[in-house]
Design an enzyme around this catalytic site. Structure first.
Site, PDB file in Angstrom:
ATOM      1  N   PHE A 118       0.761  -1.159  -0.112  1.00  0.00           N
ATOM      2  CA  PHE A 118      -0.026   0.155  -0.110  1.00  0.00           C
ATOM      3  C   PHE A 118       0.963   1.247   0.097  1.00  0.00           C
ATOM      4  O   PHE A 118       1.895   1.255   0.793  1.00  0.00           O
ATOM      5  CB  PHE A 118      -0.950  -0.083   1.262  1.00  0.00           C
ATOM      6  CG  PHE A 118      -1.983   1.245   1.089  1.00  0.00           C
ATOM      7  CD1 PHE A 118      -3.117   0.732   0.641  1.00  0.00           C
ATOM      8  CD2 PHE A 118      -1.789   2.388   2.008  1.00  0.00           C
ATOM      9  CE1 PHE A 118      -4.027   1.729   0.556  1.00  0.00           C
ATOM     10  CE2 PHE A 118      -2.944   3.157   2.163  1.00  0.00           C
ATOM     11  CZ  PHE A 118      -4.012   2.979   1.229  1.00  0.00           C
ATOM     12  N   ASP A 189       2.692  -5.987   7.619  1.00  0.00           N
ATOM     13  CA  ASP A 189       1.594  -5.016   7.788  1.00  0.00           C
ATOM     14  C   ASP A 189       0.419  -6.119   7.578  1.00  0.00           C
ATOM     15  O   ASP A 189       0.215  -6.831   6.574  1.00  0.00           O
ATOM     16  CB  ASP A 189       1.698  -3.862   6.535  1.00  0.00           C
ATOM     17  CG  ASP A 189       0.466  -3.013   6.946  1.00  0.00           C
ATOM     18  OD1 ASP A 189      -0.602  -3.461   7.305  1.00  0.00           O
ATOM     19  OD2 ASP A 189       0.795  -1.816   6.487  1.00  0.00           O
ATOM     20  N   TYR A 214     -10.132  -0.657  11.472  1.00  0.00           N
ATOM     21  CA  TYR A 214     -11.378  -0.227  10.787  1.00  0.00           C
ATOM     22  C   TYR A 214     -11.734  -0.857   9.639  1.00  0.00           C
ATOM     23  O   TYR A 214     -12.881  -1.038   9.133  1.00  0.00           O
ATOM     24  CB  TYR A 214     -11.219   1.265  10.578  1.00  0.00           C
ATOM     25  CG  TYR A 214     -10.099   1.638   9.527  1.00  0.00           C
ATOM     26  CD1 TYR A 214      -9.924   1.465   8.401  1.00  0.00           C
ATOM     27  CD2 TYR A 214      -8.856   2.389  10.351  1.00  0.00           C
ATOM     28  CE1 TYR A 214      -8.800   1.816   7.767  1.00  0.00           C
ATOM     29  CE2 TYR A 214      -7.788   2.440   9.560  1.00  0.00           C
ATOM     30  CZ  TYR A 214      -7.735   2.266   8.195  1.00  0.00           C
ATOM     31  OH  TYR A 214      -6.825   2.835   7.591  1.00  0.00           O
ATOM     32  N   LYS A 215     -10.830  -1.873   9.262  1.00  0.00           N
ATOM     33  CA  LYS A 215     -11.163  -3.003   8.166  1.00  0.00           C
ATOM     34  C   LYS A 215     -12.027  -4.093   8.528  1.00  0.00           C
ATOM     35  O   LYS A 215     -13.066  -3.835   8.986  1.00  0.00           O
ATOM     36  CB  LYS A 215      -9.896  -3.148   7.180  1.00  0.00           C
ATOM     37  CG  LYS A 215      -9.241  -1.791   6.748  1.00  0.00           C
ATOM     38  CD  LYS A 215      -8.144  -2.159   5.859  1.00  0.00           C
ATOM     39  CE  LYS A 215      -7.355  -0.822   5.342  1.00  0.00           C
ATOM     40  NZ  LYS A 215      -5.999  -0.797   5.150  1.00  0.00           N
ATOM     41  N   ARG A 361     -13.144  -4.350  -6.741  1.00  0.00           N
ATOM     42  CA  ARG A 361     -12.683  -5.226  -5.248  1.00  0.00           C
ATOM     43  C   ARG A 361     -14.000  -5.360  -4.663  1.00  0.00           C
ATOM     44  O   ARG A 361     -14.760  -4.728  -4.254  1.00  0.00           O
ATOM     45  CB  ARG A 361     -11.738  -4.225  -4.689  1.00  0.00           C
ATOM     46  CG  ARG A 361     -11.017  -5.070  -3.666  1.00  0.00           C
ATOM     47  CD  ARG A 361      -9.796  -3.956  -3.037  1.00  0.00           C
ATOM     48  NE  ARG A 361     -10.414  -2.934  -2.459  1.00  0.00           N
ATOM     49  CZ  ARG A 361      -9.543  -2.277  -1.338  1.00  0.00           C
ATOM     50  NH1 ARG A 361      -8.448  -2.685  -1.151  1.00  0.00           N
ATOM     51  NH2 ARG A 361     -10.022  -1.308  -0.566  1.00  0.00           N
TER      52      ARG A 361
HETATM   53  C1  LIG Z   1      -5.335   0.820   4.799  1.00  0.00           C
HETATM   54  C2  LIG Z   1      -4.018   0.848   4.889  1.00  0.00           C
HETATM   55  C3  LIG Z   1      -3.048   1.753   5.172  1.00  0.00           C
HETATM   56  C4  LIG Z   1      -3.739   3.009   6.021  1.00  0.00           C
HETATM   57  O1  LIG Z   1      -2.895   3.717   6.981  1.00  0.00           O
HETATM   58  P1  LIG Z   1      -3.815   4.656   7.715  1.00  0.00           P
HETATM   59  O2  LIG Z   1      -2.821   5.542   8.736  1.00  0.00           O
HETATM   60  O3  LIG Z   1      -4.710   3.842   8.933  1.00  0.00           O
HETATM   61  O4  LIG Z   1      -4.711   5.554   6.950  1.00  0.00           O
HETATM   62  C5  LIG Z   1      -1.893   1.759   5.519  1.00  0.00           C
HETATM   63  N1  LIG Z   1      -1.223   0.387   5.215  1.00  0.00           N
HETATM   64  C6  LIG Z   1      -1.953  -0.439   4.324  1.00  0.00           C
HETATM   65  C7  LIG Z   1      -1.287  -1.625   3.972  1.00  0.00           C
HETATM   66  C8  LIG Z   1      -3.331  -0.315   4.454  1.00  0.00           C
HETATM   67  O5  LIG Z   1      -3.888  -1.371   3.786  1.00  0.00           O
END
Ligand SMILES: *Cc1c(COP(=O)(O)O)cnc(C)c1O
Length: 402
Positions: A118, A189, A214-215, A361
């Site tokens: 990400f 992660d 939150y996911k 998705r």
């Molecule tokens: C959703 C996601 C994030 C988002 O980071 P936030 O700081 O919570 O906005 C970061 N890394 C990955 C791999 C994600 O899937």
């Protein structure tokens, strides 16, 4: 076996919606509103500052919530109890884990990641490298090549286990072992892993792990992140963000920083008490299941979805691995007009999302999605795609969040 009808009944799901986007933002647990209201009126309202010592549902104090809730998350990710703490957002926790790890390998210059990661994780690495100014390099390779690039130059691998676009799943155990054999540290992660697939951080010997709530964990928009540090590093890792609540004795108000014990040192500042209260309500639902049950049901749902969509929609190309053991809990299809198609689906109540350039998705979340939902979603997708109902100007207008 988990009673998935009972877990589904614990969520507020809007009428006529099939929600296949719990991989981005989980839905509202019905108990969350009451739990938050109680935290506001009873705890904040009545206890005021004394809530830090006696607030929280169990009366252990708001200050204990980040580690208490961290233990409940630990159960879902195969972490040892006492080694997960909540706070901040995932991007911040990526920074902390990465900064700590590379400091433990001072003679090495490479941070290894992959192009399926990400972007925030990559941006955080780039920013950290620039701040440190000691010639570190972020090496970004193709996901399937990552193992081939783990060598003696690598300080740390920074890998997201489940690819946010395709759902492709990395082999955590093998890659961690390879990193260790080369003398590198492995940071994982778990953004699309926690609550989605079975994971065994302790068994895989991961060095650091981070994730959001939150996911798949349904903690609500902006819910706090978590960080895990392996017990063998817990008293060694320097937390990089040396805030007062990670200090050994925050209320001694010393002028100099001394890291706290174990995972406590990864705390930074004041915890988000109200957001943690909402997360508690969600974790009560997680207490009704096991990750083994979730994974088995998730595979059942994704297999039914792939089979149904492929049979009805030849214009969609599967972008996720076909083998269920090689993917997380989402299914992605490529379609050139995927953005417009997704908007048309959302207008019909099937909510997924779009990731550039052409990915549609869909997330599968057994706590509140069942086989009946999958069958209904497949029918609607077939109708929208085969009658080209997406081909309208209003569905092409890009919103800020896709
Ligand atoms: C959703 C996601 C994030 C988002 O980071 P936030 O700081 O919570 O906005 C970061 N890394 C990955 C791999 C994600 O899937």
């Amino acid at each position: 076996m988990t009673d998935f009808a009972a877990t589904k009944a614990r969520f507020h799901l809007p009428k006529d919606v099939i929600y296949l986007d719990g991989n981005s933002l989980g839905p509202l647990p019905k108990a969350a509103a009451g739990r938050m209201a109680s935290a506001v009126t009873h705890e904040w309202g009545e206890m005021l500052i004394t809530g830090w010592n006696r607030g929280g549902r169990d009366g252990a104090g708001w200050m204990a919530m980040p580690t208490g809730i961290g233990d409940r998350i630990a159960r879902l990710i195969g972490a040892e109890p006492g080694h997960v703490v909540m706070g901040d957002t995932l991007s911040i926790k990526v920074y902390q884990a990465l900064a700590s790890a590379i400091e433990m390998r001072p003679d090495r210059k490479v941070i290894l990641s992959d192009s399926g990661n990400f972007p925030s994780d990559l941006y955080i690495a780039q920013g950290l490298i620039q701040s440190l100014g000691r010639g570190l390099e972020l090496k970004v390779v193709a996901p399937e090549d990552i193992a081939n690039h783990i060598d003696e130059t690598v300080a740390a691998t920074l890998i997201t286990e489940v690819d946010y676009r395709t759902g492709r799943l990395h082999d955590m155990k093998a890659l961690t072992a390879k990193a260790h054999a080369a003398g590198a540290l492995a940071i994982w992660d778990l953004a699309h892993t926690a609550g989605a697939t079975e994971v065994d951080l302790a068994g895989a010997k991961a060095d650091f792990a981070v994730g959001c709530t939150y996911k798949y964990l349904n903690g609500g928009p902006g819910a706090p992140a978590f960080i895990y540090v392996a017990p063998r590093h817990a008293e060694v890792a320097r937390p990089a963000l040396s805030g007062w609540l990670g200090h050994e004795a925050p209320f001694a108000f010393d002028l100099d920083y001394r890291p706290g014990h174990g995972i406590e040192r990864m705390r930074v500042g004041t915890p988000p008490v109200l957001a943690l209260a909402a997360l508690e309500a969600s974790l009560d639902i997680w207490d009704m299941t096991t990750m083994a049950d979730i994974r088995a049901r998730s595979i059942e749902l994704t297999e039914a979805f792939v089979e149904g969509v492929e049979a009805a929609c030849p214009m969609l190309t599967l972008a996720s691995p076909r083998e269920p053991n090689l993917r997380g809990s989402q299914i992605s299809f490529r379609f050139e007009d995927g953005y417009a198609a997704m908007q048309a689906l959302i207008a019909r109540g099937v909510i997924g999302d779009f990731r550039a350039p052409d990915i549609m998705r869909f997330g599968f979340t057994p706590l509140y999605i069942d086989v009946g939902d999958v069958a209904k979603a497949v029918d609607i997708i077939a109708d929208v795609m085969n009658r080209r109902l997406w081909d309208r100007p209003e569905y092409r207008k890009k919103a800020r969040v896709t």
